[in-house]
Enzyme design. Structure first.
Site, PDB file in Angstrom:
ATOM      1  N   LEU A   1     -58.583 -65.007  36.642  1.00 47.17           N
ATOM      2  CA  LEU A   1     -59.177 -65.827  37.525  1.00 47.17           C
ATOM      3  C   LEU A   1     -59.863 -66.986  36.591  1.00 47.17           C
ATOM      4  O   LEU A   1     -60.779 -67.792  36.938  1.00 47.17           O
ATOM      5  CB  LEU A   1     -60.341 -65.483  38.528  1.00 47.17           C
ATOM      6  CG  LEU A   1     -59.846 -64.355  39.444  1.00 47.17           C
ATOM      7  CD1 LEU A   1     -60.615 -62.974  39.133  1.00 47.17           C
ATOM      8  CD2 LEU A   1     -60.082 -64.889  40.985  1.00 47.17           C
TER       9      LEU A   1
ATOM     10  N   GLY B   1     -42.101 -61.938  45.497  1.00 44.25           N
ATOM     11  CA  GLY B   1     -40.529 -61.688  44.770  1.00 44.25           C
ATOM     12  C   GLY B   1     -39.488 -62.887  45.657  1.00 44.25           C
ATOM     13  O   GLY B   1     -38.287 -62.447  45.316  1.00 44.25           O
TER      14      GLY B   1
ATOM     15  N   LYS C   1     -55.398 -64.173  52.031  1.00 45.87           N
ATOM     16  CA  LYS C   1     -54.454 -63.435  51.122  1.00 45.87           C
ATOM     17  C   LYS C   1     -54.703 -61.960  50.997  1.00 45.87           C
ATOM     18  O   LYS C   1     -55.784 -61.724  50.595  1.00 45.87           O
ATOM     19  CB  LYS C   1     -54.223 -64.000  50.097  1.00 45.87           C
ATOM     20  CG  LYS C   1     -52.988 -63.797  49.429  1.00 45.87           C
ATOM     21  CD  LYS C   1     -52.442 -64.622  48.227  1.00 45.87           C
ATOM     22  CE  LYS C   1     -51.350 -64.268  47.449  1.00 45.87           C
ATOM     23  NZ  LYS C   1     -50.777 -65.122  46.450  1.00 45.87           N
TER      24      LYS C   1
ATOM     25  N   ASN D   1     -58.902 -65.531  48.411  1.00 46.56           N
ATOM     26  CA  ASN D   1     -58.375 -64.658  47.433  1.00 46.56           C
ATOM     27  C   ASN D   1     -59.158 -63.499  47.802  1.00 46.56           C
ATOM     28  O   ASN D   1     -60.141 -63.376  46.997  1.00 46.56           O
ATOM     29  CB  ASN D   1     -58.193 -65.401  46.161  1.00 46.56           C
ATOM     30  CG  ASN D   1     -57.661 -64.157  45.273  1.00 46.56           C
ATOM     31  OD1 ASN D   1     -57.595 -62.833  45.787  1.00 46.56           O
ATOM     32  ND2 ASN D   1     -57.141 -64.750  44.241  1.00 46.56           N
TER      33      ASN D   1
ATOM     34  N   CYS E   1     -56.813 -60.175  44.369  1.00 49.70           N
ATOM     35  CA  CYS E   1     -56.678 -60.136  42.880  1.00 49.70           C
ATOM     36  C   CYS E   1     -56.671 -58.692  42.678  1.00 49.70           C
ATOM     37  O   CYS E   1     -57.957 -58.166  42.673  1.00 49.70           O
ATOM     38  CB  CYS E   1     -57.401 -61.148  42.134  1.00 49.70           C
ATOM     39  SG  CYS E   1     -57.306 -60.809  40.326  1.00 49.70           S
TER      40      CYS E   1
ATOM     41  N   ASN F   1     -50.638 -60.020  47.815  1.00 48.73           N
ATOM     42  CA  ASN F   1     -50.746 -60.453  46.284  1.00 48.73           C
ATOM     43  C   ASN F   1     -50.011 -59.531  45.344  1.00 48.73           C
ATOM     44  O   ASN F   1     -49.259 -58.530  45.905  1.00 48.73           O
ATOM     45  CB  ASN F   1     -52.097 -60.455  45.942  1.00 48.73           C
ATOM     46  CG  ASN F   1     -52.920 -61.349  44.914  1.00 48.73           C
ATOM     47  OD1 ASN F   1     -52.220 -61.445  43.958  1.00 48.73           O
ATOM     48  ND2 ASN F   1     -53.800 -62.207  45.113  1.00 48.73           N
TER      49      ASN F   1
ATOM     50  N   ASN G   1     -49.495 -59.810  35.123  1.00 47.64           N
ATOM     51  CA  ASN G   1     -50.260 -60.670  34.749  1.00 47.64           C
ATOM     52  C   ASN G   1     -51.762 -60.173  34.676  1.00 47.64           C
ATOM     53  O   ASN G   1     -51.738 -59.324  35.554  1.00 47.64           O
ATOM     54  CB  ASN G   1     -50.267 -62.261  35.359  1.00 47.64           C
ATOM     55  CG  ASN G   1     -51.011 -62.096  36.490  1.00 47.64           C
ATOM     56  OD1 ASN G   1     -52.279 -62.316  36.417  1.00 47.64           O
ATOM     57  ND2 ASN G   1     -50.487 -61.979  37.860  1.00 47.64           N
ATOM     58  N   ALA G   2     -52.518 -60.394  33.740  1.00 51.16           N
ATOM     59  CA  ALA G   2     -53.983 -60.103  33.998  1.00 51.16           C
ATOM     60  C   ALA G   2     -54.758 -61.510  33.556  1.00 51.16           C
ATOM     61  O   ALA G   2     -55.441 -61.435  32.502  1.00 51.16           O
ATOM     62  CB  ALA G   2     -54.517 -59.012  33.287  1.00 51.16           C
ATOM     63  N   MET G   3     -54.553 -62.637  34.167  1.00 53.15           N
ATOM     64  CA  MET G   3     -54.933 -63.991  33.752  1.00 53.15           C
ATOM     65  C   MET G   3     -56.718 -63.881  33.946  1.00 53.15           C
ATOM     66  O   MET G   3     -57.309 -64.325  33.071  1.00 53.15           O
ATOM     67  CB  MET G   3     -54.529 -64.951  34.783  1.00 53.15           C
ATOM     68  CG  MET G   3     -53.214 -65.189  34.643  1.00 53.15           C
ATOM     69  SD  MET G   3     -52.282 -65.660  33.189  1.00 53.15           S
ATOM     70  CE  MET G   3     -52.918 -67.235  33.164  1.00 53.15           C
TER      71      MET G   3
HETATM   72  O1  RRO Z   1     -55.875 -65.030  37.827  1.00 54.04           O
HETATM   73  C1  RRO Z   1     -55.629 -63.834  37.834  1.00 54.04           C
HETATM   74  O2  RRO Z   1     -55.342 -63.103  37.032  1.00 54.04           O
HETATM   75  C2  RRO Z   1     -54.676 -63.546  39.421  1.00 54.04           C
HETATM   76  C3  RRO Z   1     -55.248 -63.772  40.405  1.00 54.04           C
HETATM   77 BR1  RRO Z   1     -56.484 -65.018  40.886  1.00 54.04          BR
HETATM   78  C4  RRO Z   1     -54.420 -63.392  41.731  1.00 54.04           C
HETATM   79  O3  RRO Z   1     -54.807 -63.456  42.812  1.00 54.04           O
HETATM   80  N1  RRO Z   1     -53.480 -62.360  41.667  1.00 54.04           N
HETATM   81  C5  RRO Z   1     -52.836 -62.064  40.189  1.00 54.04           C
HETATM   82  O4  RRO Z   1     -51.867 -61.402  40.161  1.00 54.04           O
HETATM   83  N2  RRO Z   1     -53.721 -62.582  38.916  1.00 54.04           N
END
Ligand code: RRO
Length: 299
Positions: A73, A239, A160, A122, A125, A187, A69-71
């Protein structure tokens, strides 16, 4: 049945299986649902000081043994999340707010303005400029941010940590010096996937964080290293999918665990892990305390 209640990092938990940050933590209703499904505590999606849209899509892709993922934040800002926390509290378990900032002062400002049962900082990330591991890979910054939030708040502070470092123990020791009540490890691991038809990186941000079963051995080793040396508790995440994974993580030294990517299977994962853990303790005539750190006591 053996008792699963545990006191970890300043919180009383009815069981040691928590919802991890980032998964189903964007609304009070989904946090509450996780609590009703059996989670012993729930962690929100990370909250910052201003609203953020996050990275361009695609923001998530399934890979072998996990998710990438690359949400970026995405969040409405802590100012617009207090009502969600109040809704989450109806689940009857502690609600831990995951927070992020680009400086010790920004973290402290959020901790002063938001009410939660604990904060999870956090500092890990792996793919957000100026945030997360860009601060959290430096022990002096980990200590400074932890110290600033500790001074600004009266609730427990969990930190974290990032696995994207040569020595996670250094980071854990820095969090402990800063006054953390617990560390949370780990993380996601910085990672990438490429579409071989087009040659383009799949994620909009090009790289992101790997979670799920692929990273469990890294998490187990990190928890083992940290718990061998720290005086504060270590919370294991990375995991965990089955009750056997939970037993392994607790044997590595985790005082409690968090479940994230495995929620793809549905909320029933909490009940599966909790009942499996309980049956295991009964069969072995052991307590959670006996299990915690067992691997470190075997030479
Ligand atoms: O939002 C994210 O992309 C994200 C966060 Br904040 C995090 O702490 N770890 C991650 O894999 N994605």
């Amino acid at each position: 049945m053996p008792s699963l209640s545990v006191h970890v990092g300043g919180l009383d938990l009815c069981n040691p299986v928590l919802l991890a940050a980032g998964i189903l933590g964007t609304t009070g209703a989904s946090l509450c649902r996780a609590a009703e499904a059996g989670a012993g505590g729930v962690v929100t999606k990370s909250l910052g000081s201003v609203p953020r849209a996050g990275h361009p899509g695609p923001t998530i892709v399934q890979v072998e043994c996990g998710l990438l993922n690359a949400m970026g934040l995405p969040n409405p800002s802590y100012r617009d999340f207090q009502d969600e926390i109040e809704t989450a509290r109806k689940g009857g378990v502690p609600v831990i707010a995951s927070i992020f900032g680009s400086s010790a002062e920004e973290f402290a400002q959020i901790a002063r303005g938001l009410r939660a049962d604990a904060f999870e900082l956090n500092l890990s990330c792996p793919h957000a400029e100026k945030y997360g591991s860009e601060l959290g890979r430096y022990p002096d910054l980990v200590e400074a941010v932890t110290g600033a939030v500790k001074a600004a708040s009266s609730v427990p502070i969990w930190v974290k940590l990032t696995p994207n470092t040569a020595d996670i123990l250094e980071l854990g020791l820095a969090a402990q010096r800063g006054g953390a009540d617990a560390v949370v490890a780990i993380n996601t691991l910085k990672a990438m996937a490429i579409d071989i038809e087009t040659g383009y990186p799949i994620l909009g941000n090009r790289f992101g964080g790997l979670s799920g079963q692929a990273i469990k051995p890294v998490a187990v080793r990190s928890v083992y290293d940290l718990s061998s040396r720290l005086e504060i508790p270590v919370i294991g995440v990375g995991g965990i999918t089955t009750w056997e994974d939970a037993v392994e993580m607790i044997m590595a030294g985790a005082s409690c665990i968090q479940v994230g990517t495995a929620l793809m299977k549905g909320y029933g994962v909490f009940e599966e892990i909790i009942s499996g853990l309980s049956r295991y303790l009964e069969r072995k005539s052991m307590t959670l305390e006996d299990l915690c750190g067992m691997a470190g006591r075997r030479s």
